[in-house]
Design an enzyme around this catalytic site. Structure first.
Site, PDB file in Angstrom:
ATOM      1  N   TYR A 116       0.821  -1.221   0.000  1.00  0.00           N
ATOM      2  CA  TYR A 116       0.000   0.000   0.000  1.00  0.00           C
ATOM      3  C   TYR A 116       0.848   1.261   0.000  1.00  0.00           C
ATOM      4  O   TYR A 116       0.482   2.273  -0.587  1.00  0.00           O
ATOM      5  CB  TYR A 116      -0.965  -0.009   1.190  1.00  0.00           C
ATOM      6  N   GLU A 212       0.985 -30.726   9.727  1.00  0.00           N
ATOM      7  CA  GLU A 212       0.755 -29.906   8.551  1.00  0.00           C
ATOM      8  C   GLU A 212      -0.155 -28.723   8.822  1.00  0.00           C
ATOM      9  O   GLU A 212       0.118 -27.608   8.427  1.00  0.00           O
ATOM     10  CB  GLU A 212       0.184 -30.774   7.418  1.00  0.00           C
ATOM     11  N   ASP A 264       0.338 -34.979   5.305  1.00  0.00           N
ATOM     12  CA  ASP A 264      -0.586 -35.812   4.536  1.00  0.00           C
ATOM     13  C   ASP A 264       0.188 -36.759   3.639  1.00  0.00           C
ATOM     14  O   ASP A 264       1.320 -36.482   3.227  1.00  0.00           O
ATOM     15  CB  ASP A 264      -1.494 -34.933   3.660  1.00  0.00           C
TER      16      ASP A 264
END
Lengths: 384, 720
Positions: A116, A212, A264
């Protein structure tokens, strides 16, 4: 090409610790050198160019000895007078100027804040200097590598991401934080965790269990896993950000804690492990600070479907993209030479399905924290 | 027949069918005229609107042919009078009187009935010569259509001799006998007919100026009036379009059109953009002839002053002949000359020399003294085979008069407002033993609509073809041309999309039309191939031009981008190093200018020939009209950069582009009488001028390349 009297570093008003100030002066000097070279070229009638080390796979070298990814020596020129790079050149200059201001003011800014700060309409046109933050973030990474300065040295930080609980007490900007007493939310991992910000005060933990994502972390925290097994419990909300990885690396390096990952059973999980262990391509220049070559992959494994007697319902079919990705990962030099990983990835491919850590919940709500992980830890059944 | 007898045999009921005898009583010859009365649509009289167009077309075609054959530069007036102007607005059609007056050689009295009153009577059917008319159906069919719809006869004024009085005839065709019945036959001094000179405000004005039906110009000539049930409506397939396209293909003709007072206006499907009255007005002062309008009268001026070269009549070529025709030709020859086969071959065919003729004779086992009458049909068949196998020179091509690259461009320039024109004429080629020649021209850009499929305008022997576009060989050729290679968009297997007009002309001694109304050219492979080759030639020129333009546009965008960013860069560098922002900006701006110098160049390189005189077109067949080139777009105008942050934007936006207000500019404009086309020499001289202008000291308020970003402003000093 006369340099004016009020050099920014000398006019810096804020007092700071000697070390920080010294570091900031060095960064300021780097920015000034970059800008002065461009000024020299501009006024000398030569094309302004920024040299930026390339953050691509081709410029990433696998350092087998250290077990980490390192950035090669290739740089790309970013000339101003090229349609493809003209805007990026301008953006690089804008960010350099923004960072110089940040350091001068002794303030830090988020990535979004920097975006910004530099975002405005180009004078006399309807075009914005930046349209989205996605344009801005890579420019900052470019500046990091071009200046050879880290993000925190540029006074820029990312949003907090990831959490930590466990048998450790740390000091964060002077505040003592007891990670044993963090309730259900845990200690939010800041993006800058350098020793001048965070110090380790007291640690009884024997290892770090990194999971995870938050949902799995919640399971372990609710079951007080870290208490029972005397460890530190972290998650990185998927692909762990730099702050999380740096903290894990410091815990590993400074406190000699093994890092054990529960991710996973899919190419994405394997990739997260790879990044934690060897570093990533885009941040290869920071691998020495981020990579944890002895991180371990506990699970979940392709064999778990049978070994744990999971229900068919937990299977998620591999997509074509998954298969492609798995093959790519199998071909990474650090996995290619590793028999265990070749076997693991082939098992995933021959299974034809992937599994999330949550699939273990089908056995029992706390199966993962009370049976699965403790058993595997005991058996030292992991991949390295 | 068979069915009838079978039924009779197997049925006990009384016979319902007719006997062969009974039927024979009803069997009689059908006259051609009767056939066409019932099949008017075959000739182009399907509906009132088309009937009006066809009437005009047939008469104009005849007039042009007659003028050219008589060696006279055609001056043709087309007048359409609305005979029922007070009809209700809802009526689908009205009664019109169509009059076409030409300055041709006129018609001798005894031929008038035959020419206007008989179908399939004409000078053009039996010969192989390039002309607009082919069959001898046209004008008599138009007269017949008028007679059927209104009962009014055709009125003809013709003056074959400048020193004698004109003939005034009224003809009504008897469809049974295919003969005209003369209802009035007298001599008159009223040619060209006086009454038309005062028919409207526009004609009065033009007559006063001496440019409408002037007796000097119309010393001889013919005027035909036909009354018919019709509908006058502008748009595609209208009389206006036909005349406009005719003017394009016949730049040597001057055509004046007096439209009816009332138009049936329906959907605003406009004609070629740029030929509207307003466009014509400004066109007047420009060098090339432009269509103009005076009090409702449209004048298509003459673009070139020479008649097309006279075409020769040729004998058929052995390769194009059919067996039946060969037999017929032999029979005719026997009847008229009673000569030898050897002579027959030499005199009745083209490209058969004495040695070839004797070769043919020996090939079928007869001597050079064998009479044509003694040739038996099997031998004729053999001869036909020999024709097929023999290698022969292609037919002569002096029988063709292509429009020519220069005239094509003049015609297109007259009718289509574009920025780029290219034309090409192919060498003559042969289909079925008939020579033909293809010409193509394209116009690109300018006022043409950019988001539509290209417009294809088709001509055969200088006659515009307005209907059945998709059945036409030329249309297929346009579709099959790889326009993508020439930087155009082209959806698969269809017309290219973009501001493009494609013009195709086929000149031939016999144009193979798909029907009697002559609306589409039959799709012979040889013809389509030639068309494609001609289009590809034009396409390549267009491609070169477009790529050059694209390059310029990219360069311009590039500079644009650079100039946009260097202000920001200068500010940033100033913030870091304290180096003077203005100094940095100027240094970078200078570099940006150098990097993109190409954008300042003009389109006066490789093959883009730009000429002042329209008579001086290059062989390249390309015209460029810089005035018509759209300014290169840019996303946002670059305002001068000031380094006082807040003020800069607003003050910059108000500043007018410097090139417009400079007094030097207006002087230049006034000094130079606006030529439409700019010469190569001129342009380079001007760009030098321009570059010396910009190199003058630049102040901080100097607009960042406002001249360069719009290289073709209408009043840009570089153009005029």
């Amino acid at each position: 090409m006369a340099k004016k009297s009020n050099t920014p570093a000398s006019s810096s008003p804020k007092p700071a610790s000697g070390k920080v100030k010294e570091r900031d002066i060095a960064t300021q000097r780097k920015i000034l050198t970059l800008a002065e070279e461009i000024v020299r070229r501009s006024l000398g009638g030569r094309e302004p160019i920024v040299q930026i080390p390339t953050r691509t796979k081709s410029n990433t070298i696998w350092n087998k000895k250290k077990g980490i990814l390192e950035m090669g020596g290739a740089t790309a020129e970013r000339p101003l007078f090229d349609l493809k790079t003209a805007k990026q050149f301008m953006q690089t200059m804008l960010h350099a100027s923004t960072i110089k201001d940040l350091i001068e003011a002794q303030k830090t800014s988020s990535l979004r804040g920097v975006f910004y700060k530099a975002k405005h309409t180009v004078a006399g046109t309807k075009e914005n200097t930046f349209d989205t933050q996605d344009e801005s973030d890579p420019i900052l990474e470019d500046l990091e590598v071009a200046l050879g300065a880290l993000r925190e040295e540029l006074h820029v930080f990312a949003e907090n991401r990831g959490s930590m609980v466990g048998n450790i007490t740390i000091v964060d900007k002077g505040d003592e934080i007891d990670c044993r007493r963090m309730g259900s939310g845990g200690y939010a991992l800041p993006s800058i965790v350098e020793p001048d910000i965070i110090q380790f005060k007291k640690c009884e933990a024997k290892f770090v269990l990194h999971v995870e994502k938050g949902t799995v972390w919640n399971r372990f925290n609710e079951d007080r896993f870290w208490e029972k097994h005397n460890c530190i419990l972290t998650h990185g909300a998927g692909q762990p950000p730099r702050g999380c990885r740096r903290l894990l690396q410091r815990l590993n390096q400074e406190l000699k804690l093994p890092i054990i990952c529960v991710l996973d059973n899919d190419p994405w999980g394997h990739y997260i492990y790879s990044v934690i262990k060897q570093g990533s391509i885009s941040l290869a220049f920071e691998s020495t600070r981020l990579a944890i070559p002895d991180a371990k992959f506990l699970g979940i494994r392709a064999k778990d479907f049978r070994e744990c007697g999971l229900d068919d319902a937990v299977k998620i079919d591999l997509t074509d993209n998954d298969i492609k990705r798995a093959r790519e990962i199998a071909a990474y030099p650090w996995f290619e030479a590793h028999k265990g990983w070749q076997k693991e990835i082939n098992a995933l491919l021959s299974n034809g399905f992937k599994m999330e850590v949550e699939s273990l919940i089908t056995k029992d709500i706390s199966y993962v924290s009370e049976t699965y992980v403790p058993e595997r830890l005991k058996a030292k059944d992991w991949l390295e | 027949m068979k069915a009838v007898t079978e039924r009779a045999a197997h049925s006990t009921k009384p016979r319902r069918g007719a006997t062969a005898e009974e039927m024979s009583a009803r069997q009689k010859e059908v006259s051609v005229s009767e056939f066409f009365v019932k099949n008017r649509h075959l000739l182009g009289f399907d509906n009132p609107r088309k009937a009006l167009l066809t009437t005009v077309k047939e008469a104009v075609d005849n007039s042009l042919d007659a003028c050219e054959e008589g060696g006279i530069l055609p001056d043709i007036a087309v007048v359409i009078e609305d005979l029922d102007p007070r009809r209700p607005a809802t009526s689908k059609s009205s009664r019109y009187r169509v009059t076409i007056i030409d300055n041709g050689p006129g018609i001798v009295r005894k031929q008038v009935e035959n020419i206007f009153g008989r179908l399939l009577y004409g000078s053009k059917f039996h010969r192989l010569k390039m002309s607009r008319g082919q069959q001898g159906i046209g004008i008599s069919a138009a007269g017949m259509n008028g007679l059927i719809t209104t009962g009014r006869p055709m009125v003809i004024h013709t003056k074959p001799n400048a020193k004698q009085a004109a003939h005034h005839l009224e003809l009504a065709m008897n469809t049974k006998t295919n003969r005209a019945e003369v209802t009035l036959d007298k001599e008159t001094k009223d040619f060209p007919p006086e009454r038309f000179r005062t028919i409207s405000a526009g004609t009065k004005q033009l007559s006063a100026e001496g440019t409408f039906l002037s007796p000097d110009v119309f010393a001889t000539g013919t005027s035909v009036s036909i009354e018919l049930e019709g509908k006058y409506q502008k748009g595609r397939g209208s009389v206006d379009e036909f005349l406009e396209l005719t003017a394009i293909a016949n730049p040597h003709a001057r055509i004046i059109f007096v439209p009816p007072s009332r138009t049936t206006q329906e959907e605003g499907d406009d004609l070629l953009p740029g030929t509207s009255a307003s466009a014509a007005q400004e066109g007047k002062k420009e060098a090339p002839a432009q269509t103009s309008e005076t009090g409702g009268v449209i004048v298509y001026p003459r673009g070139v002053q020479e008649l097309p070269p006279e075409t020769k009549e040729i004998q058929p070529h052995p390769k194009g002949i059919e067996l039946g025709i060969l037999l017929q030709m032999l029979k005719d020859y026997e009847a008229s000359e009673k000569g030898t086969l050897y002579d027959f071959l030499q005199t009745r065919f083209c490209r058969v020399s004495s040695s070839t003729a004797s070769k043919f004779c020996s090939a079928i086992g007869v001597t050079s003294r064998t009479k044509a009458a003694d040739i038996e049909p099997p031998e004729v068949e053999k001869l036909f085979k020999v024709f097929e196998d023999e290698r022969l020179a292609p037919p002569p091509t002096d029988c063709l008069a292509p429009i020519g690259v220069r005239q094509l461009l003049a015609g297109l320039l007259k009718g289509v407002k574009a920025e780029f024109y290219a034309a090409s004429t192919r060498e003559a080629a042969v289909y079925r033993g008939r020579p033909f020649q293809i010409e193509a021209a394209i116009a690109f850009g300018g006022d043409l609509p950019a988001d539509q499929s290209a417009r294809v305008i088709r001509f055969a022997n200088r006659v515009p073809l307005l209907f059945q576009q998709s059945a036409c060989s030329s249309f297929k050729a346009v579709e099959e041309t790889p326009w993508k290679n020439y930087a155009m968009q082209q959806p698969r297997g269809s017309l290219p999309v973009g501001p493009l007009v494609v013009m195709i002309h086929m000149a031939s001694v016999w144009v193979p039309f798909t029907s009697e109304s002559k609306e589409a050219i039959a799709d012979y492979d040889e013809i389509r191939k030639e068309m494609k080759l001609a289009l590809m030639e034009c396409g390549r020129k267009l491609g070169t031009y477009l790529r050059k333009r694209q390059k310029m546009r990219r360069e311009s965008e590039r500079r644009d981008v650079f100039e946009r960013y260097i202000g920001e860069i200068a500010k940033s560098l100033n913030a870091i190093t304290n180096e003077d922002a203005k100094r940095l900006y100027d240094a970078l701006l200078e570099q940006a200018r150098k990097k993109t110098a190409v954008a300042d160049q003009h389109l006066d390189e490789d093959g883009k020939v730009v000429r002042e005189e329209e008579d001086d077109f290059d062989d390249d067949g390309v015209i460029l009209v810089p005035t018509a080139i759209a300014p290169i777009e840019q996303s946002a105008p670059i305002a001068p950069i000031s380094f006082e942050p807040v003020e800069s934007k607003s003050s910059a936006a108000k500043k007018p582009p410097s090139s417009k207000s400079a007094p030097k500019t207006t002087e230049k404009q006034a000094a130079k009488a606006a030529p439409a086309i700019v010469t190569k020499k001129d342009l380079s001289a001007r760009s030098e001028e321009k570059s010396s202008g910009t190199s003058k000291p630049a102040t901080s308020s100097k607009s960042a390349g406002s001249t360069a970003n719009k290289p073709f402003e209408d009043d840009d000093p570089r153009l005029f």
